[in-house]
Motif scaffolding. Structure first.
Motif, short mmCIF file in Angstrom:
data_model
loop_
_atom_site.label_atom_id
_atom_site.label_comp_id
_atom_site.label_asym_id
_atom_site.label_seq_id
_atom_site.Cartn_x
_atom_site.Cartn_y
_atom_site.Cartn_z
N MET A 1 31.08 11.22 25.45
CA MET A 1 32.44 10.96 24.98
C MET A 1 32.71 11.79 23.75
N LEU B 1 37.58 11.47 25.24
CA LEU B 1 37.42 12.17 26.52
C LEU B 1 36.00 11.97 27.03
N GLU C 1 32.75 13.28 28.25
CA GLU C 1 32.14 14.60 28.12
C GLU C 1 31.28 14.89 29.33
N GLY C 2 31.02 16.16 29.53
CA GLY C 2 30.06 16.55 30.55
C GLY C 2 30.59 16.38 31.96
#
Lengths: 249, 250
Positions: free
Chosen positions: B1, B23, B25-26
């Motif tokens: 995140m 958001l 992440e990854g």
């Protein structure tokens, strides 16, 4: 410009970090991107606080990513963290995932920095030329060996060994930008500026001569001045004009 | 995140605004989005500072956007700025361009607490084509009816600035008509609604319950929860997992 302060986790560093990001509002996609690096003793907020970078970037619809580099010389440290891998392998992909309007293309991806960040920016161009096409170093510490051995006030011998390893091993290594310039493929376009009263002036003159001897299209300029923000605020604007000539995207 | 604090210029507000975005992440976007609204007296960081929303959202691959509405009641103010336009129309367009956020209705949810709970209902009723589901905590479709502001108080001034001298009643009537229209449209957003049984706005919440729960066939998939709790972050934080579950159910 939209100004974003981003807290994120870096797999490469193994820790959470913060970065500052500027995104142009007039661009739908394919924004040119400048990775802008701070110097020793500063952090990711320095460029925003000490210069008018947002205004300069806005005029060119240029996105700017300002990561944190610690005291790591944007280098995969001998004893420490992998700052260069973070900067060149992880960060561009992470930013492009997070901000889809950034261009993926080499010719739209730039690096610039001051002092330690100037070293980092030139290294991005010379050692990660598949990612970065144009790089600008302002008052850059461009000779790692000289920084580690002769410029005593920047850090202790133990510190420099943590960063670059034993001093006698620096010349000719991955971290030696003079060697990197000989080996770089593809070659970046290079912009160098240094003040004539800067303690790093001599290094910049030598790098200029080295790049010219190798046939680089290097843009070099100098002027009266020491190692201070009043010059970087002025010169980053010139560097951006060089990165994105004319009206911008 | 990743947590992003974003500042940019808003045409709707005529000034710079701030928002916070979490958001996943990854993962490659575009991500589903929860538009999460703060209450009166709070700001765009309040949800992140007082609850586990960042952690709970990332687990579900959900992005969270927290705008800032000041004391606007999520309206285009009579004397003030156009916060409804900013949050309902401008932000999704602006952020959708910069960040990997899905614009699909089935991926967009709006929720909030107190003033933000009322705001969430308003956004979903006025823009039913934008949101698949809505969460309203500790609020009704209005928050003043049984909680009339005393003359000369901050609350009274807030309502006058938003609604003008005639007060919120007319805005209310318009909203009630819209609720009926959306209920009959065949494409109503699903609604999750919760209020603490010791909450000062409980009566408002129950009025809203009577309204949304009254339609034949339950077009809003209206779900109401009342359990011990007051008007505070303990209650709202406790509501988050169940609310996310409801919003994200297919």
């Amino acid at each position: 410009m939209a100004h974003l302060t981003v807290n994120f986790f870096s797999d490469t560093l193994g820790m959470a970090r913060e970065m500052e990001v500027l995104l142009p509002e007039g661009v739908k996609a394919g924004a040119k991107t400048l990775f802008l690096l701070h110097g020793m003793s500063d952090d990711q907020s320095a460029w925003m606080r000490q210069t008018s970078i947002e205004r300069y970037a806005a005029a060119k619809n240029l996105a700017v990513v300002m990561p944190f580099g610690g005291l790591g010389w944007y280098t995969d440290m001998h004893r420490g963290l992998d700052w260069f891998s973070f900067l060149t392998k992880e960060l561009p992909g992470l930013c492009r995932r997070m901000f889809p309007l950034l261009s993926l293309r080499r010719e739209d991806t730039f690096a610039a920095g001051l002092s330690m960040g100037g070293y980092g920016a030139l290294k991005c161009g010379l050692r990660a030329g598949d990612v970065f096409s144009r790089v600008a170093a302002l008052s850059g510490g461009l000779d790692a060996y000289d920084c580690a051995t002769n410029i005593g006030h920047l850090g202790s011998p133990a510190y420099w060994e943590d960063v670059f390893g034993p001093a006698e091993g620096i010349a000719g290594s991955f971290n030696d930008l003079f060697r990197a310039a000989e080996e770089a493929a593809p070659r970046p376009d290079v912009f160098l500026w240094c003040g004539t009263e800067d303690f790093l002036y001599e290094q910049n003159v030598r790098m200029r001569d080295h790049l010219r001897a190798l046939g680089y299209p290097a843009v070099y300029s100098e002027g009266p001045g020491d190692h201070s923000w009043v010059h970087w605020d002025r010169e980053i604007r010139r560097a951006i004009e060089w990165l994105v000539p004319g009206e911008g995207a | 995140m990743a947590l992003i604090r974003l500042r940019a210029f808003s045409e709707a507000l005529g000034m710079a605004f701030q928002a916070a975005v979490a958001l996943p992440e990854g993962r490659k976007g575009p991500h589903p989005v929860l538009w999460l609204l703060h209450g009166a007296g709070e700001d765009y960081m309040s949800w992140f500072r007082n609850t586990g929303i960042e952690r709970l959202a990332v687990r579900r691959g959900l992005a969270v956007v927290c705008p800032d509405a000041q004391l606007s009641m999520y309206e285009d103010m009579r004397h003030g700025q156009r916060f409804f336009t900013h949050i309902a129309d401008e932000l999704p367009e602006l952020l959708g361009r910069m960040l990997p956020l899905s614009g699909a209705r089935e991926d967009n949810f709006v929720a909030g607490l107190s003033m933000g709970g009322t705001g969430a209902l308003k956004l979903a009723i006025r823009r039913p084509e934008k949101y698949a589901a809505v969460g309203c905590l500790s609020a009704g479709y209005n928050n003043y009816r049984f909680h009339e502001p005393q003359p000369g108080t901050m609350r009274e001034r807030r309502y006058r600035l938003v609604y003008g001298p005639e007060g919120p009643d007319r805005a209310d009537e318009a909203l009630l008509k819209e609720v009926e229209r959306v209920a009959e449209s065949g494409a109503a957003p699903r609604i999750y609604h919760a209020c603490g049984s010791e909450d000062m706005l409980l009566r408002n919440a129950r009025i809203a319950k009577e309204l949304f729960g009254s339609f034949e066939g339950n077009p809003f998939s209206y779900t109401y929860r009342e359990r011990p709790g007051r008007h505070n972050w303990d209650f709202w934080s406790d509501c988050v997992p169940e609310m996310l579950e409801f919003l994200l159910q297919k």
